[in-house]
Structures are given as structure tokens and as C-alpha cells.
Design an enzyme around this catalytic site. Structure first.
Site, PDB file in Angstrom:
ATOM      1  N   ASP A  29     -12.665  -6.773  22.625  1.00  0.00           N
ATOM      2  CA  ASP A  29     -11.472  -7.624  22.623  1.00  0.00           C
ATOM      3  C   ASP A  29     -10.295  -7.005  21.881  1.00  0.00           C
ATOM      4  O   ASP A  29      -9.162  -7.415  22.071  1.00  0.00           O
ATOM      5  CB  ASP A  29     -11.782  -8.996  22.005  1.00  0.00           C
ATOM      6  CG  ASP A  29     -12.415  -8.884  20.631  1.00  0.00           C
ATOM      7  OD1 ASP A  29     -12.433  -7.760  20.073  1.00  0.00           O
ATOM      8  OD2 ASP A  29     -12.895  -9.907  20.104  1.00  0.00           O
TER       9      ASP A  29
ATOM     10  N   ASP B 194     -20.264  -7.999  21.861  1.00  0.00           N
ATOM     11  CA  ASP B 194     -19.732  -8.521  20.606  1.00  0.00           C
ATOM     12  C   ASP B 194     -20.456  -9.815  20.265  1.00  0.00           C
ATOM     13  O   ASP B 194     -21.120 -10.419  21.107  1.00  0.00           O
ATOM     14  CB  ASP B 194     -18.234  -8.795  20.737  1.00  0.00           C
ATOM     15  CG  ASP B 194     -17.425  -7.510  20.827  1.00  0.00           C
ATOM     16  OD1 ASP B 194     -17.903  -6.490  20.326  1.00  0.00           O
ATOM     17  OD2 ASP B 194     -16.331  -7.546  21.411  1.00  0.00           O
TER      18      ASP B 194
ATOM     19  N   THR C 241     -18.837 -12.553  17.934  1.00  0.00           N
ATOM     20  CA  THR C 241     -17.923 -13.674  17.802  1.00  0.00           C
ATOM     21  C   THR C 241     -17.240 -13.983  19.126  1.00  0.00           C
ATOM     22  O   THR C 241     -16.590 -13.121  19.724  1.00  0.00           O
ATOM     23  CB  THR C 241     -16.857 -13.369  16.740  1.00  0.00           C
ATOM     24  OG1 THR C 241     -17.514 -13.041  15.520  1.00  0.00           O
ATOM     25  CG2 THR C 241     -15.946 -14.552  16.528  1.00  0.00           C
TER      26      THR C 241
END
Length: 915
Positions: free
Chosen positions: A456, A136, A138
Site C-alpha cells: 500500500d 500485509d 493491517t
């Protein structure tokens, strides 16, 4: 009773055993091979000793068999048997599982300090073979702290945070008030909990960036908020996706109103008719000036991956105003500033990605951000570099390229994309799962790819499960993501993944070091015991001494060598791969090279030691003879050679400096020193239990000198190029697919794909749901036809109905996997979800039902008129979706047959027939 046992076996098949890791598979096979060789050697030792004793005693010496001598003969036979058992104990590498467990447990404990919470032990080892990481953006590659980095204020474009003293005072006041008031009051900047840490951002990340910008301008937004509490605000236009802006109206103390707005720059700027110039004066904003502002400020910011926000205000007089007409209110604005916000890349990430690339690991970014931001961040991280021929795709483009005209995913299409793909933007969790599955199932590369994935969100669960190693975010991750993962990153940092790679490779190397040491001891000890027994009719190394050697080379050595800390050098080589042998040719060279040195020394001492040291010979001693200095020297030298060879075993790639980093491992130093001290106690004070006698200082020095000779001999071995030793072969390959027995393959085929397990759970629930619907329909039919409720009651949930559910599921599974020869060709949950093969005919308006036809006594029910569910004969067909095999099972309505009369030839029929 027999039926219950069969049903229990079916339930066990639905919950398959966990698959062995690659390293465990290799070690198991190697341990079995070594154990077989040790068993043969020990049996040969016992047989030769017995034959030698019988032939020498009763044939050559013509000693008659005397009844009163039988206990002596038995003592000899027991002695020979003990020697054989000792050889077997030394040969069998029972320390291998211990070494793996210690290494993994030690690594897991240390990885916690590196912010890796390992949930599955084998994930640590698997991470060492990773060839691809799908990360990912972020919070993992970036800091997840939106920050203002550029600004256009008072007619000037600032590439960095401007100095507040250079800004006009009225512009600065409007900017500070607009940011402080026109944001949620729950958004705030709090001091760091740790000394020297970064301030904590609470609330909306974009608003936190603007509030941090105020603090960087050396102003305090909280003072303004205290002066203007929320209840004093006249009106608030909250942010929504339609207008992409937020506005707050304040009533001035002297009359009139003041409105502050912020939002997407290209949208808010179109509603601005004025702008504050370099003197802080309001001037008209003409159309061409607005276009220049977009071209010279906003577009350059966007090209660098910045999120642009426009800040504006508007003054209202006391005249009546329709505050509900947003279009009129949000017009005629005066532009204060345009700021560029970015989520900055973690400063340590570019170096970490460079380490991954040098280690042969491809890093791919999978993010939901737009393509421009993703490309800019990927360039800053080092994932993309100038001149590279790599792909950056959005989710829509990716799906368009990998699907055929029917909308089905084709593995061939994925194989044309993923080797060059580096950035996947605007991607959904399904896209991530498709990419991960496509890389894992691909066969275009020489080696099967080992993929690690970060996630996440709740929807990232399938991708985390499908990946070889799933990383969940400990801070931003949901409970579902953490449950589906193998390792949890407690700091959400990409560098922690690199540390996991380093620890994983260290586990593999630690096991190889232990193997190199143990096999050297194995070879020498077995040959010495076997040869000595055959020539001298007695083992030079006694049973208790062999057990002490076994303790050194198994338990203590595994503890010493399995706790070696990792080094940065581990990231300078490519991944070993799943098929890489445990024992390389260099390790073979070290094993046989050191074994030759030790055998020469031991046999020299055994057959000429009494002349060298001018002592009595220990060969051909009587049965109850006391310990001799001769054999004590042999034993002592042998142990000291193993002790110094343990230092040599720290290096397995031909390095010369075997002492490099030795003091960084206090466990190793403690074990070596402790073993040496215990050896002194055994020799000097062990006495008859250890078959030892005291040695003089000179004898001890000679033993230590001969033991240290292994270090010098190791340097000589390192000078010999491995490439010239063509006869050396690798060892320790894992079990190949073609070597697995067919019945084991059928039984364990379900262990491979964890997602398949979830599919079977869903099937059971699905069939049970249909069963419940059937019960309700039977009640309705009973009312309509006036028949009794017996048929409905018969179908109430029971143990028999649950057994029936399992039989239907097993029938589905048997047809799903029928005729398959390889595990890879079976249909996966991905294919099942995207292209289900269950269909319900629309020709009849009735609902398909499942009749629980089997009673507990096994009798057959009479057919009734209620609708039934029948399962048609399976017909396997190859689907273009990843070359999967479709089940070919179709649910149809059959009102003429009872559920008990299964279609002949169907899996359900054959299964019930066998039962």
C-alpha cells in the site's frame, strides 16, 4: 540516414516489448503445431483430389482433352481447391486467441464485482498459478479498525467489554471524560454511509478505538466535548515518541486543575502512585502491586497481540505550578484503567487462508508490527498453527541470516530460510523486495515459485513490480503503489485475493475446456473431409457447411465455454505450475474417445445411410447436382453431435455429472439453444446455398438421438481409468528455454525483468547529468585557461549528445550481459542498487566528465586538455549476491586521451567501430 535508423533501433531496445504470458506462450505454440498439421492435411486433400480426377478421367476412362470442356475441368479444380481451403480453415484454431481474450475479459468484468480491479489482463491468468502470497497485516488480514477488547477497571480484569452498570459511577465518569477530552477533536466516530454497515472511524485509529469504547459503555463523548471546547483547555501535552503519552489539563470551575493522561501502559503506569479500586476510591499503588498489575494484566494482553493503553488522571490545587516542567507534571498520577486494543482479524480471513492452504498456496505475513503482535495475528488467521515448525523473524534477524560477512545477500542463505518462513515482522519495504526476489529466484523447489504480493505504500513499488502479481490496496494504497501493481483490491480484503486465485484458475480451465471441444471437432472434421474426398472424390461436408461448423466450434464455443463461472472446487487442487501442459492425458482420452464415436457414426451414415433411411445415395453426385437428403442427414447429425459434445466439454477432469451448474451460465445455455434453432433453419430453409434439403420428423429424431449418444458415450469414456491408457501423451507445453533461438534470446532477454527497464532509465539520466556537469566544468576551465568557449558550446545538449548517452548506456548493457547464456544469470536491479559497480577514482580531484565527441557529420574532434571519462574494458566476475554477474565497468579519470579515442577492446570502442 542509416545512422538515424540504427539509433532508433537502440531506443527501441531500451523500451522492450512486453513479455508473453505463460498461457499465451503455450497457446501460440499449440496453435502453430495444429496449423502446420492442418496445412499438410489440406495440401494432401487437394493433391489427392486432383490426382484422382486426372487419373480417373484421362487414364482410366480415356476421356480426351477437349478444349470446349476446359471450363468444366476448371470448375472441378476450383471445387477441389475450395475443399482444401475449407479443410485448412477448419483445422486452423483461429478461435484460440479469441477464447483467451473472451475468458480474460469476462473474468476481469466479473472480478470487479469481487473487488478486484485488474490493470493487466495476464495477471488474472498468472494468479491461477500462484504458489505463494506475501500479505500485509493491517487492513488486509485485519479490519484496520482498532478496537478495545479487554480492560482492567476498578480492580477487576475484564476479558470482554464490561457492563457499565457494574462499574462505580465516579470511575466511569473519570474514564469517559478522560477519553473524550484527552484526544484530538478531529478524531470522531461517524455513522456508516451504508445501511447496516460499521461506523466510520475518522482520525487516529487508537483514539477512535477509545471513543468507540465510550460508545460501547453507552455514553456519548460528544456531550462532554461540547461542554469543554478546545479553547477552554488550559494546556495540552501532545503525544511524542519520547514520553509515549498525551495529556490535557483542564481548569476546574471552582478552582484548581485536572489533568488526564493516556499512553503506553508500561510507561504511564510507572508514573502512577495511586489507583482507583473496586469501590471507586483512590488508594496508594505500591511497587509490588504495580509489578503484579504488569505481570497479571499487561503481559497477558501483550501475549495475545493487544496494544495496551493506560488511562490516568491527576488533581492540582490553586498553588503555583511550573507547567513547563513535564517530568514533575507527569508524575503522581492516579490510574483509572488499562485497556487492551487490537486490530481484529477480519472474520472471513481464517477460512480464506485455509482455502489457500488446501489449494497449495503458502501465505506469509509481512508486516511492520512487532513480532509478538504479528505472531498472535498470524495464529488467529491460521498462518501459524500449533506444532508447526515454521519461522517468525524480525527484519534485523532476517537480514542477518541472509547476508554474508561482507553484507552481501546470498541466494543460498535465502533458500535456507524462505521455505519455513511464515511471518516477517518489523520489516522494511526493502526486506519485502528481498524476500520476494529470493523466492522467485530460488531453485530449491521442483517448480519455479509464482509469488503474489500486497502493498500500500510508495516504498512497496519495487516489491509489487518484482512479484509475478502485485496487489495494491484501493483504499489505503498510494498512487505509486497502484501504478506499480497488476491488480487493485478495492476493499483491501484478503478474501478478494482468494477470489482472484479462483478466477485465474477458472481462466486456465475455461481454455482447456474450449481446447477439448475444438480439437475433437478438428480431428473429426479434417478426417471426414480428407477421407471422404479420397474415397468419394467429394467432401461429405460442403464448404459453407464447414464454415458453419467452424463458426460453432470457434466463435460460439469460445463464448460459451470461456464464460463458465468458477466454483469452490477449483481451490481443492494444487496449482498447475508454469510447465503444466494445456492438454492433460484425461483430456486426450476425451478427445480421442469422442472422435472415435463421431467418426463411426459419420462414416456409417456416409456409406450406409441411404440403406438405413431408404433414400437416394448422395455419393458420386454430378458437379451441379441438387442437395441430397443423404448428405443433409450426415451434416445434421455431425452438427448435433458437436452440440451435445459441447456439454461434455464442460468437464475436463473426468467428472461424470456434466450438467452440474449448467444453469448458472446463461450464456452457455443461450448459445447451445440458439445454435440448435439456427441449425433447424439452415436444414429446413437453407436450400442450395447450404447444400441442404428438408428432413422429415423421423429423420430429425434419429439425428437428435445420434447426437445425444455423445452424452452416453461420454459416461462410458469416464469409466475408463486414464492410468491404464499408457499410450496417451500430454500436449500444449510452453516454449522451453533451450528451444528459443539464440538471436531471439539476445533480443528478448530484456523483456523478462521489469525492474531492469527502470535501471536503464536511471542510467540515461545519470549519464546526462554527468554531461551537464561537464559542460559547466568546461566553462570554468575556459575562464581559467583563457581559451574560447567553443569546447563548452560544443557540449551543449543536442540530438548528438543524446545519441551519445544511448551509446554509453548500450555499452554498459552490452558488457553487463556479455557472455551470458541464460536470462536468470543476469544482474538485476536489486544487485545494482545494493552493490553498484561504478566507482570514481579518488586519485584526482577533478570530476569525471563525458565528452560529446561525435559531431553530426561523423568527423573526429581534436583532443583537448579537459578531463574525460573513459570506460575500462569489461571484466565479468561472479558476485556472491544471488549469483549475479557484476558488470565490471569502472569510471576513471583520464586527462591524456580524448573521449573519441575509446579504449581498444572496450564495448564503446567496438560499438563505435561497427557504426
Amino acid at each position: 540516414m542509416k545512422r538515424v535508423i540504427m539509433e532508433v533501433k537502440k531506443v527501441k531496445k531500451i523500451y522492450p516489448k512486453k513479455e508473453k504470458s505463460v498461457l499465451q506462450g503455450k497457446l501460440t505454440k499449440l496453435a502453430v503445431q495444429i496449423g502446420k498439421a492442418g496445412l499438410v492435411m489440406s495440401a494432401m486433400t487437394v493433391i489427392i483430389l486432383v490426382l484422382f480426377f486426372v487419373i480417373d478421367t484421362f487414364w482410366i476412362q480415356h476421356v480426351p482433352w477437349l478444349t470446349e470442356c476446359t471450363p468444366i475441368y476448371i470448375q472441378y479444380l476450383v471445387k477441389f481447391f475450395i475443399i482444401g481451403v475449407t479443410v485448412l480453415v477448419v483445422a486452423v484454431p483461429e478461435g484460440l486467441p479469441l477464447a483467451v481474450t473472451i475468458s480474460l475479459a469476462y473474468s476481469v468484468k466479473k472480478m470487479m464485482k469481487d473487488n478486484n480491479l485488474v490493470r493487466h489482463l495476464d495477471a488474472c491468468e498468472t494468479m491461477g498459478n500462484a504458489t505463494a502470497i506475501c500479505s500485509d497485516k493491517t487492513g488486509t488480514l485485519t479490519m484496520n479498525r482498532m478496537t478495545v477488547v479487554q480492560a482492567h477497571i476498578a480492580g477487576e480484569y475484564h476479558k470482554t467489554i464490561p457492563n457499565p452498570e457494574t462499574l462505580p459511577e465516579n470511575v466511569l465518569d473519570k474514564l469517559i471524560v478522560g477519553i473524550a477530552v484527552n484526544s484530538a477533536y478531529t478524531t470522531k466516530i461517524l455513522p456508516s454511509e451504508k445501511e447496516g454497515g460499521l461506523p466510520r472511524h475518522i482520525g487516529n485509529k487508537t483514539e477512535c478505538a477509545l471513543l468507540q469504547f465510550v460508545l460501547q459503555l453507552k455514553k456519548d463523548y460528544q456531550i462532554i466535548r461540547n461542554e469543554v471546547p478546545e479553547e477552554k483547555m488550559f494546556k495540552v501535552y501532545t503525544f511524542n515518541s519520547a514520553r509515549k503519552s498525551m495529556s490535557t489539563v483542564l481548569k476546574n470551575p471552582d478552582g484548581g486543575f485536572q489533568m488526564f493522561s493516556k499512553g503506553a501502559s508500561e510507561i504511564v503506569l510507572k508514573k502512577c502512585s495511586k489507583i482507583l479500586d473496586e469501590m471507586g476510591e483512590v488508594k496508594a499503588l505500591k511497587s509490588h502491586e504495580r509489578d503484579n498489575l504488569i505481570k497479571d494484566v499487561i503481559e497477558p494482553m501483550a501475549s495475545e497481540g493487544l496494544r495496551t493503553i493506560c488511562l490516568a488522571f491527576r488533581e492540582f490545587d490553586d498553588s503555583p505550578t511550573d507547567w513547563d516542567n513535564e517530568n514533575d507534571i507527569l508524575s503522581g498520577l492516579t490510574c483509572i484503567a488499562v485497556v487492551g486494543i487490537e486490530d481484529p482479524v477480519r472474520p472471513e480471513v481464517p477460512d480464506a487462508i485455509k482455502q489457500c492452504q488446501s489449494a497449495g498456496i503458502t501465505v506469509r505475513m509481512v508486516t511492520g508490527d512487532n513480532i509478538n503482535t504479528a505472531r498472535a495475528i498470524a495464529t488467529k488467521c491460521g498462518i501459524l498453527q500449533a506444532g508447526d515448525d515454521f519461522l517468525c523473524l524480525e527484519g534485523k534477524q532476517f537480514n542477518k541470516r541472509i547476508r554474508n560477512a561482507k553484507g552481501e545477500i546470498e541466494q543460498e542463505r535465502i533458500d535456507r530460510i524462505w521455505p519455513r518462513l511464515r511471518v516477517l515482522a518489523r520489516s522494511s519495504p526493502t526486506d519485502k523486495h528481498t524476500l520476494v526476489k529470493g523466492i522467485i529466484d530460488s531453485t530449491v523447489m521442483e517448480r519455479r515459485q509464482v509469488v503474489a504480493v500486497t502493498g500500500d505504500g510508495t516504498n512497496d513499488g519495487p516489491a509489487l513490480k518484482k512479484a509475478d502479481v502485485g496487489f495494491a490496496m484501493g483504499i489505503a494504497g498510494t498512487d505509486v503503489a497502484k501504478e506499480a501493481s497488476d491488480i487493485i483490491l478495492t476493499d483491501d480484503n484478503f478474501t478478494s485475493i482468494v477470489k482472484a486465485v479462483m478466477w485465474g484458475r477458472n481462466v486456465y480451465d475455461s481454455i482447456s475446456k474450449f481446447l477439448q471441444f475444438q480439437l475433437t471437432v478438428n480431428v473429426v472434421a479434417v478426417i471426414v473431409a480428407f477421407t471422404g474426398a479420397c474415397i468419394t472424390q467429394d467432401s461429405p461436408l460442403k464448404a459453407v457447411q464447414m464454415l458453419w461448423v467452424n463458426l460453432i466450434m470457434d466463435t460460439l464455443a469460445s463464448l460459451a465455454l470461456a464464460t463458465e463461472p468458477p466454483t469452490e472446487a477449483l481451490l481443492l487442487r494444487k496449482p498447475y505450475g508454469r510447465n503444466k501442459p494445456l492438454i492433460s492425458r484425461t483430456m486426450m482420452k476425451n478427445i480421442f474417445g469422442h472422435a472415435i464415436y463421431q467418426l463411426v457414426i459419420v462414416f456409417t451414415l456416409l456409406f450406409a445411410g441411404e440403406k438405413i433411411f431408404d433414400i437416394d445415395s448422395g455419393r458420386n453426385a454430378p458437379l451441379q447436382a441438387p442437395p441430397s437428403e443423404h448428405y443433409t442427414i450426415v451434416f445434421n447429425t455431425f452438427v448435433l453431435m458437436q452440440l451435445f459434445n459441447e456439454v461434455n466439454a464442460r468437464k475436463i477432469h473426468g467428472e461424470r455429472n456434466v450438467f452440474n451448474g449448467i444453469f448458472k451460465n446463461p450464456i452457455f445455455c443461450s448459445i447451445v439453444l440458439g445454435t440448435f434453432l439456427v441449425q433447424i433453419l439452415i436444414v429446413q430453409f437453407g436450400g442450395k446455398p447450404f447444400s441442404c434439403t428438408e428432413l422429415s420428423i423421423d429423420q430429425w429424431l434419429w439425428c437428435v438421438f445420434l447426437g445425444m449418444g455423445t452424452l452416453l458415450w461420454g459416461q462410458m469414456i469416464a469409466t475408463i481409468p486414464t492410468s491404464r491408457l499408457k499410450f496417451l501423451k500430454e500436449a500444449g507445453l510452453g516454449t522451453q528455454k533451450e528451444e528459443i533461438p539464440e538471436e531471439e534470446l539476445e533480443e528478448d532477454i530484456e523483456e523478462i525483468d521489469h525492474a531492469e527497464r527502470e535501471l536503464r532509465h536511471g542510467q540515461i539520466l545519470w549519464f546526462r547529468g554527468l554531461n551537464r556537469i561537464q559542460t559547466q566544468m568546461d566553462v570554468v576551465n575556459a575562464f581559467q585557461t583563457g581559451t574560447s568557449f567553443q569546447g563548452a558550446l560544443r557540449r551543449q545538449p543536442s540530438i548528438a549528445s543524446q545519441h551519445h548517452d544511448l551509446r554509453v548506456v548500450n555499452a554498459f548493457r552490452s558488457s553487463l550481459y556479455e557472455g551470458l547464456e541464460k536470462p536468470e544469470s543476469r544482474s538485476s536491479i536489486h544487485n545494482f542498487m545494493t552493490h553498484p559497480e561504478f566507482r570514481i577514482d579518488d586519485s584526482d580531484t577533478q570530476i569525471p566528465l563525458i565528452d560529446d565527441s561525435d559531431t553530426e557529420d561523423g568527423t573526429q574532434k581534436q583532443p583537448d586538455s579537459s578531463p574525460k571519462l573513459s570506460i575500462s574494458s569489461p571484466k565479468l566476475s561472479i558476485n556472491e549476491n544471488n549469483n549475479a554477474v557484476d558488470s565490471g565497468i569502472h569510471l576513471t579519470i583520464d586527462t591524456s586521451k580524448s573521449a573519441t579515442s575509446s579504449t581498444p577492446g572496450s564495448p564503446l570502442h567496438s560499438l563505435e567501430t561497427s557504426l
